[in-house]
Design a protein around this motif. Structure first.
Motif, short mmCIF file in Angstrom:
data_model
loop_
_atom_site.label_atom_id
_atom_site.label_comp_id
_atom_site.label_asym_id
_atom_site.label_seq_id
_atom_site.Cartn_x
_atom_site.Cartn_y
_atom_site.Cartn_z
N VAL A 249 -97.85 -7.75 45.23
CA VAL A 249 -98.48 -8.98 44.75
C VAL A 249 -98.90 -8.72 43.32
N GLN B 187 -90.33 -9.32 37.45
CA GLN B 187 -91.30 -10.41 37.40
C GLN B 187 -92.75 -9.93 37.52
N ARG C 242 -95.29 -16.47 37.44
CA ARG C 242 -94.44 -15.34 37.03
C ARG C 242 -94.61 -15.00 35.55
N CYS D 28 -97.98 -13.66 42.31
CA CYS D 28 -96.64 -13.87 42.83
C CYS D 28 -96.32 -12.78 43.83
N TRP D 29 -95.80 -13.19 44.98
CA TRP D 29 -95.31 -12.28 46.01
C TRP D 29 -93.94 -11.79 45.58
N GLU E 193 -106.20 -17.08 43.92
CA GLU E 193 -106.35 -18.46 43.47
C GLU E 193 -107.82 -18.87 43.41
N LEU F 192 -103.14 -13.67 48.16
CA LEU F 192 -102.71 -14.79 47.33
C LEU F 192 -103.78 -15.88 47.25
N ARG G 213 -102.54 -23.29 44.81
CA ARG G 213 -101.90 -21.99 44.73
C ARG G 213 -100.39 -22.13 44.58
N ARG G 214 -99.89 -21.67 43.47
CA ARG G 214 -98.46 -21.70 43.17
C ARG G 214 -98.06 -20.32 42.67
N SER G 215 -96.82 -19.95 42.85
CA SER G 215 -96.36 -18.66 42.34
C SER G 215 -96.32 -18.69 40.82
N SER H 60 -100.90 -12.91 52.29
CA SER H 60 -101.31 -14.31 52.14
C SER H 60 -102.79 -14.41 51.83
N LYS I 291 -103.24 -16.74 34.46
CA LYS I 291 -102.09 -17.66 34.52
C LYS I 291 -101.53 -17.88 33.12
#
Length: 178
Positions: A151, A71, A16, A117-118, A110, A106, A12-14, A103, A156
């Protein structure tokens, strides 16, 4: 030892940047079911959500934050996370309750291979008033609620490497005493 949650969290990565694929309503509903299982202080369940799928509305919401709101543009869905702060029982821990629920969202995103993205809203300024006030007015949220964050969710549109064990700051973990 197998650790499925660790495998999920390290991926899990942000994100944008988003692709154009539409997320099925069923997937969004499953993500929201996960959010609704998030623990809250004293079990009061003061966290509520507005799920926004309309692209024009997503852009309007993004414009409610002077710095960093854009974003969310291009995401398929934005979940507005807010807490019923008028409930005195929940007011003390409203930030924590909303953060835990976010969380969970998020991680659920994933799990479906989507990006998220938060976007912080608390204590941020909008065009004329606080971001919180502008978003609540835009979405018809009654008084007594406070928006913590957004969120953004979508396909992706960028690849980010998963964390590895070498990326972990294990020196930040202390056992027994500092």
């Amino acid at each position: 030892m197998e650790n499925k949650l660790y495998e999920l969290t390290r991926r899990r990565r942000s994100v944008r940047r988003y692709g154009s694929r539409r997320i099925d309503d069923e997937v969004i509903n499953e993500i929201m079911k996960v959010a609704l299982t998030a623990p809250t202080s004293f079990g009061h369940k003061p966290v509520e959500y507005v799920v926004v799928r309309d692209q024009r509305m997503i852009r309007k919401i993004g414009a409610c934050k002077l710095m960093g709101g854009s974003q969310i543009n291009g995401s398929d869905t934005v979940i507005v996370v807010m807490v019923k702060t008028a409930d005195k029982r929940a007011a003390e821990f409203w930030v924590e309750d909303g953060a835990i629920a976010s969380s969970y969202i998020l991680l659920a995103v994933e799990q479906y291979g989507l990006g998220a993205c938060w976007v912080n809203i608390r204590n941020r300024m909008g065009q004329r008033r606080s971001s919180d006030e502008e978003i609540r007015a835009l979405l018809g949220v009654p008084d007594g609620y406070t928006v913590l964050n957004l969120v953004a969710i979508g396909e992706k549109g960028e690849d980010k490497a998963a964390y590895t064990d070498k990326d972990l700051h294990t020196e930040n973990v202390h056992y027994g005493m500092f």
